[in-house]
Design a protein around this motif. Structure first.
Motif, mmCIF file in Angstrom:
data_model
loop_
_atom_site.group_PDB
_atom_site.id
_atom_site.type_symbol
_atom_site.label_atom_id
_atom_site.label_comp_id
_atom_site.label_asym_id
_atom_site.label_seq_id
_atom_site.Cartn_x
_atom_site.Cartn_y
_atom_site.Cartn_z
ATOM 1 N N LYS A 80 -13.777 -14.206 5.007
ATOM 2 C CA LYS A 80 -12.997 -13.369 4.099
ATOM 3 C C LYS A 80 -12.958 -14.054 2.737
ATOM 4 O O LYS A 80 -11.979 -14.679 2.368
ATOM 5 N N ASN A 100 -13.507 -4.469 6.723
ATOM 6 C CA ASN A 100 -13.346 -5.697 5.946
ATOM 7 C C ASN A 100 -12.194 -6.556 6.428
ATOM 8 O O ASN A 100 -12.324 -7.775 6.528
ATOM 9 N N GLN A 120 -22.428 -8.558 4.206
ATOM 10 C CA GLN A 120 -21.012 -8.331 4.480
ATOM 11 C C GLN A 120 -20.774 -7.048 5.262
ATOM 12 O O GLN A 120 -19.655 -6.542 5.300
ATOM 13 N N CYS A 127 -7.391 -2.880 0.822
ATOM 14 C CA CYS A 127 -8.524 -3.682 0.373
ATOM 15 C C CYS A 127 -9.070 -3.161 -0.958
ATOM 16 O O CYS A 127 -9.494 -3.939 -1.818
ATOM 17 N N LEU A 174 -13.403 1.306 4.459
ATOM 18 C CA LEU A 174 -12.587 0.352 3.701
ATOM 19 C C LEU A 174 -11.197 0.944 3.517
ATOM 20 O O LEU A 174 -11.047 2.066 3.015
#
Length: 808
Positions: free
Chosen positions: A323, A262, A345, A285, A281
């Motif tokens: 983002k 991400n 995504q 985040c 992840l």
């Protein structure tokens, strides 16, 4: 019995032969076709390389049969005799067509003052072998050759001495040739790595002090990482409804990197992963998602601030940051769990992300606890906060020579920069340096090349070195190279020989405007040591404060503490070769634009060459000023604009590069100024700034002397400004914005390192970079400073335990 058997076999052979003669010719031919070929182990090795091979049996002690062994012996004897004839006891005249006078014999009482080393006034030479071949060009047809009296083996012809060793006289070569001195730049020597640097051995007490000091700086960052993991572990305990949670382990190889899908930040330990699509992840985040905002939360908060901050974080038209501050289709659940993001995504959108670790679940906690125990009684930070000698502008005359005035801030004690010589550094060590470095002040070290072998950094030697070391592997790259034209910042392809010619003589555009070029990543930093091994070794040996700057053995360089089998960040060495002019032009200046490095950096000016503006170039500048209605004309000189330190334009001697380095604490005001005046940096028809994402990380601005004056008037901040001379090293702490303008054509070699004093700043920069759009050139976590913290702390703790166990 045996002789009788041999006679019987011989008689049988004769009988068989006689029978064969009495038969038809066809029978004889069949007998020849049935000949038995020896096995490979005993068969003659002679072949033509295409398929034919001798069918005879080889003789004992040789790989050939009797016939081929005899032929090879005769061939070798002829070659040896020919070689012996070529080496004559008397020296022969040169092949240039000029008849050299015969060498007259000297009596014992004759004067020998007309000899220079091994060179006679007649133009002939003497040495142990009687050869006239020059070691540099490998030719023996030169009229005058100087041999070295130190080794009595190497010789250099006078044309090569003048061309490749301009700083050496014939007498110097006669006393000690370049090969003996260690700075020979012939083909063969440029392919070697040169003399190896001796490893410095520290006693246990000094080593222990260094380790505890390093651990003291690592500990706050280590605690920060541990606290982030503790918070994520508490969330997992609530999800599993147990104090003893099961944490899965992600297995990766040592040479593999794990990044957050991400925000592109390196993952050092705890993270969440999708069991189906393996979406990764990071826990930062995760925290931002639970707070109700995405990974761009910090950027969103800044955009709600002032107009200057909003302008400084504008997204370029037609581009998407990728983002989103908050995606309605992807958010954390009320209980803190996070599902895999949708396919748009990068995820699968089906599974819940599970907590994973790269080590053991409690590994970070144990490491933090051990680090706290080992750092007990370490040197406190307040011991390094102030340098009493330099704060007052220098004490006695001797100490004042180690300072350089770089700014004129009223009421400040940091206007002078610490500027020792190489000799001072060797005498004082790192203690004085640390007092300035811990405060985020740049340091300048003079005469760093004096400790090297004197290897030439002349442009043509550099080109010759790359050409000779990469003849086959990089054949095309040795003819043309990519360069940046500083007028419009577009990439152009230029013949490398022509570029180096313009490096000394200057270049012009078609309209006679000075053309200033910068080589773009040449040679590539990943190939620097391979393509320029001698120069790379010379640069590393010249670096000051080796405990910090040595890329492989630096005791206080965290980048050097990474395990050998891990992928290490590309920190250099990197070479920057660019043209330059003393005059500050209003367009096309040779500059490194305002930016921040991801780590500490050291720049050494290895070579510089002064270039003067031609009259036709000055006329082109005047025409452009008149066409611009005099908007850009300088008061100091028509057609030319000088920098803030105007005296250097009138001095007969001046430095090679002009540096402007800003303090870390002045960054917010600097960003505000750029956000307010960014449109003034545009040059119509040449350089246009359409939008700004981050005024410093974009690396699109260069502050001219007028802008620096306005910056001080409006915001009260001033940079450290100084000239860098050839042979000086400039050390820039991480987080200090800086820019450079070349006053001469320059060859800089730079290297980044990670000092313990800059760890907090490096982690802050990593946080800033992760908030940039994914298309931004600075978005990727190239440094992986968190990984350095973990591996560095592990290595230091183990080393301290080994020392203690050894003492016990």
């Amino acid at each position: 019995m045996k002789p009788d058997k041999e006679k019987q076999d011989a008689a049988l052979s004769i009988t068989t032969g006689n029978n064969a003669e009495g038969t038809s010719n066809g029978a004889v031919k069949r007998r020849k076709l049935q000949r038995v070929i020896p096995n490979d182990e005993i068969r003659c090795k002679r072949s033509d390389g295409k398929g034919w091979r001798c069918e005879n049996k080889r003789i004992d002690g040789s790989t050939y049969c009797e016939h081929h062994h005899s032929r090879k012996t005769k061939t070798l004897a002829k070659a040896k005799a020919k070689k012996a004839l070529s080496i004559k006891p008397a020296l022969q005249p040169a092949k240039s067509g000029k008849q050299l006078p015969a060498k007259a014999s000297k009596s014992d009482d004759e004067d020998d003052s007309d000899r220079v080393g091994g060179e006679m006034i007649s133009g002939t030479t003497e040495d142990e072998t009687g050869s006239r071949m020059c070691h540099q060009c490998q030719r023996n047809d030169k009229e005058k050759v100087i041999y070295c009296s130190m080794c009595n083996r190497k010789r250099y012809c006078t044309p090569c001495i003048k061309a490749w060793y301009p700083l050496l006289s014939e007498n110097d070569v006669a006393v000690e040739c370049p090969f003996c001195h260690g700075n020979c730049n012939c083909k063969a020597c440029l392919r070697t790595h040169g003399p190896q640097k001796e490893k410095v051995e520290w006693d246990e007490e000094v080593t222990q002090d260094f380790l505890k000091y390093l651990l003291l700086k690592l500990l706050p960052c280590l605690k920060q990482l541990h606290n982030e993991q503790r918070e994520e572990l508490k969330v997992e305990q609530n999800l599993q409804r147990s104090t003893k949670v099961k944490v899965g382990k992600t297995v990766i190889s040592a040479d593999e990197r794990l990044y957050c899908d991400n925000c592109s930040t390196s993952i050092v330990d705890y993270h969440r992963s999708c069991p189906e699509c393996e979406y990764q992840l990071c826990i930062t985040c995760c925290k931002e998602l639970r707070l109700g905002c995405g990974p761009g939360a910090q950027k969103k908060q800044q955009q709600n601030g002032s107009k200057a901050e909003l302008e400084s974080l504008e997204i370029a038209p037609g581009q998407n940051s990728e983002k989103p501050a908050q995606s309605p289709s992807w958010a954390a659940s009320t209980d803190g769990s996070i599902h895999c993001p949708p396919t748009s995504q990068g995820g699968c959108g089906r599974c819940q992300l599970g907590l994973k670790t790269l080590f053991e679940p409690d590994w970070m906690a144990k490491l933090t606890m051990n680090a706290e125990m080992e750092s007990y009684n370490a040197r406190s930070e307040h011991d390094l906060l102030r340098c009493s000698i330099c704060a007052s502008g220098g004490g006695d005359v001797k100490k004042k020579k180690s300072l350089r005035l770089a700014s004129h801030r009223k009421g400040e004690d940091d206007n002078y920069l610490y500027c020792p010589s190489r000799q001072n550094v060797e005498e004082e060590g790192v203690a004085h340096f640390q007092k300035h470095w811990v405060r985020g002040e740049p340091v300048i070290v003079c005469n760093v090349l004096e400790g090297g072998s004197g290897l030439s950094w002349e442009p043509m030697v550099m080109w010759r070195a790359v050409r000779e070391t990469t003849k086959n592997k990089f054949e095309r790259d040795t003819r043309t190279v990519a360069a940046i034209d500083c007028l419009d910042w577009q990439e152009v392809e230029v013949n490398i020989h022509q570029f180096f010619k313009g490096y000394k003589e200057g270049r012009s555009h078609r309209d006679r405007w000075p053309q200033l070029l910068k080589l773009k990543d040449w040679p590539p930093s990943t190939e620097f040591e391979e393509r320029l091994p001698r120069h790379g070794a010379e640069f590393v040996a010249a670096l000051p404060f080796q405990q910090y700057t040595d890329p492989k053995t630096g005791f206080l360089n965290l980048a050097a503490q990474l395990p050998e089998n891990t992928i290490k960040p590309d920190l250099g060495p990197k070479m920057y070769i660019a043209n330059g002019l003393k005059e500050e032009l209003l367009k096309g200046d040779s500059v490194i634009k305002l930016h921040k490095d991801m780590a500490d950096a050291v720049y050494v000016l290895m070579h510089s060459s002064e270039v003067q503006l031609l009259e036709e170039q000055r006329q082109a500048i005047r025409k452009w000023i008149q066409k611009s209605n005099g908007k850009w004309e300088s008061k100091s000189s028509p057609g030319v604009k000088y920098d803030v330190d105007k005296p250097h334009a009138q001095k007969s001697t001046y430095g090679g590069a002009l540096w402007d380095i800003f303090r870390r604490e002045d960054t917010p005001k600097l960003q505000a100024y750029l956000g307010k005046h960014w449109e003034e940096f545009c040059i119509p028809g040449h350089w246009v700034v359409e939008s700004v994402i981050h005024p410093i990380h974009d690396q699109v601005f260069f502050l001219t002397s007028d802008h620096k004056r306005k910056l001080k008037e409006e915001y009260g901040i001033e940079a450290w400004t100084f000239e860098q001379n050839e042979g000086e090293a400039v050390l820039i702490p991480a987080g200090c914005p800086y820019q450079v303008r070349n006053l001469k054509s320059c060859i800089h070699v730079a290297l980044e390192f990670v000092s313990p004093e800059s760890l907090q700043e490096c982690m802050q920069l990593t946080s800033e970079f992760r908030c940039l759009p994914q298309f931004h050139h600075a978005n990727e976590d190239k440094l992986e400073v968190k990984k350095m913290v973990v591996h560095g702390a592990t290595k230091v703790v183990d080393s301290l335990r080994q020392i203690r166990d050894g003492c016990n």
